[in-house]
Design a protein around this motif. Structure first.
Motif, short mmCIF file in Angstrom:
data_model
loop_
_atom_site.label_atom_id
_atom_site.label_comp_id
_atom_site.label_asym_id
_atom_site.label_seq_id
_atom_site.Cartn_x
_atom_site.Cartn_y
_atom_site.Cartn_z
N ASP A 104 0.81 -1.20 0.03
CA ASP A 104 -0.07 -0.02 -0.06
C ASP A 104 0.94 1.25 0.24
O ASP A 104 0.54 2.29 -0.56
N ALA A 105 1.98 1.13 0.89
CA ALA A 105 2.92 2.25 0.76
C ALA A 105 3.22 2.76 -0.75
O ALA A 105 3.40 3.79 -1.14
N ILE A 106 3.66 1.76 -1.65
CA ILE A 106 3.91 2.09 -3.02
C ILE A 106 2.93 2.45 -3.93
O ILE A 106 2.90 3.35 -4.79
N THR A 107 1.73 1.61 -3.78
CA THR A 107 0.55 1.99 -4.31
C THR A 107 0.00 3.42 -4.08
O THR A 107 -0.51 4.04 -4.97
N ALA A 108 0.59 3.95 -2.94
CA ALA A 108 0.13 5.59 -2.68
C ALA A 108 0.50 6.14 -3.92
O ALA A 108 -0.07 7.37 -4.16
N ILE A 109 1.37 5.83 -4.75
CA ILE A 109 1.99 6.88 -5.92
C ILE A 109 0.69 6.59 -6.79
O ILE A 109 0.61 7.91 -7.46
N GLU A 110 0.24 5.68 -7.08
CA GLU A 110 -0.85 5.55 -8.13
C GLU A 110 -2.29 6.13 -7.47
O GLU A 110 -2.94 6.91 -8.22
N ASN A 111 -2.32 6.38 -6.19
CA ASN A 111 -3.40 6.77 -5.64
C ASN A 111 -3.51 8.12 -5.53
O ASN A 111 -4.51 8.96 -5.02
#
Length: 277
Positions: A104-111
């Motif tokens: 989720d910490a990495i996917t925060a870029i897409e979010n």
């Protein structure tokens, strides 16, 4: 502005700029990802996402290397206590929860609604590749080098490279890079399509990426954030579903003040000026 142990946020000059830099800030460890990073990174992105003065984010790194992957000390810390239960099922569930937290910490870029542009120098290894594949645009120096390193550490990469890289460089290329864990150069990254352009030096890259970011930041924020969201959402859809999604999106966003401002600016032969998002 918030203070972080693994990151720092820099506002570009002049202050009127809508470009902010989010910089990995552990140069003494080649910006290896600490346990704090996985808490601080999504918080920093959320802060910039909700900052009306920010339109574009440059993701860079302090020092000679972009990111050496996950710090092994952090990996030990993050996984400590997972297998203390006598119940294998509960241990596995706790392990899965920890992996999802890191994902989720990495996917925060897409979010993040705002475009995130990666500027890469030196080593970009393992978790560094996870990070840049989640970014919207990527640039690097000619001396940058990359590796999907996890199989050499007896790990299956689980923070996004195996899912995102095939859509960027092609399935066959991604499979070869992931299975061999070989190091590849900035020029090969350009040839594969992993980065859009290489620069001769970090100074040249910083200047070039900043100019690109400023150009994007001068555009309609509704159009820019909409383009990012529609492309990311359509990536996982069939063509007809993607077309239906953008039709629904534009039915809500198309008739904005930004569209009228573009028309007016063209008639008056001036640059358009948009309200902050």
């Amino acid at each position: 502005m918030e203070k972080y142990t693994s990151l720092e946020i820099l506002e570009e000059t002049p202050k009127s700029s809508s470009v902010f830099t989010l910089r990995l800030n552990r140069p003494h460890r080649s910006n290896a990802l600490s346990s704090e990073f996985f808490q601080e990174f999504p918080a920093a992105l959320s802060s910039l996402d909700h900052n009306p003065n920010c339109a574009v984010i440059i993701l860079s790194a302090k020092g000679n290397n972009f990111c050496a992957g996950i710090d092994l000390k952090a990996l030990t810390s993050l996984t400590a206590g997972i297998h203390t239960s006598s119940d294998p099922g509960r241990s596995a569930e706790k392990s899965r929860r920890q992996i999802k937290f890191m994902q989720d910490a990495i996917t925060a870029i897409e979010n993040c609604r705002k475009p995130v542009i990666a500027a890469i120098q030196g080593a970009c290894i393992g978790g560094g590749v996870d990070i840049i594949t989640a970014c919207d645009i990527r640039f690097c120096t000619e001396d940058a080098y990359f590796s999907v390193k996890e199989v050499d550490l007896a790990i299956t990469a689980d923070l996004g490279s195996l899912q995102r890289l095939p859509g960027i460089v092609g399935y066959g290329n991604a499979m070869e890079l992931a299975l061999t864990a070989r190091t590849f150069s900035g020029s090969e990254a350009k040839a594969l399509g992993l980065v859009s352009k290489t620069f001769g030096s970090k100074a040249d890259m910083d200047e070039g990426v900043r100019a690109i970011a400023e150009g994007i930041g001068a555009k309609s924020p509704l159009a820019v954030t909409g383009t990012k969201r529609v492309m990311l959402t359509s990536r996982d859809m069939r063509l007809n579903e993607g077309l239906d999604y953008v039709a629904t999106w534009n039915s809500a966003m198309l008739l904005s003040n930004d569209l009228r401002e573009v028309s007016s600016a063209r008639l008056q032969n001036r640059k358009p000026s948009f309200s902050k998002l």
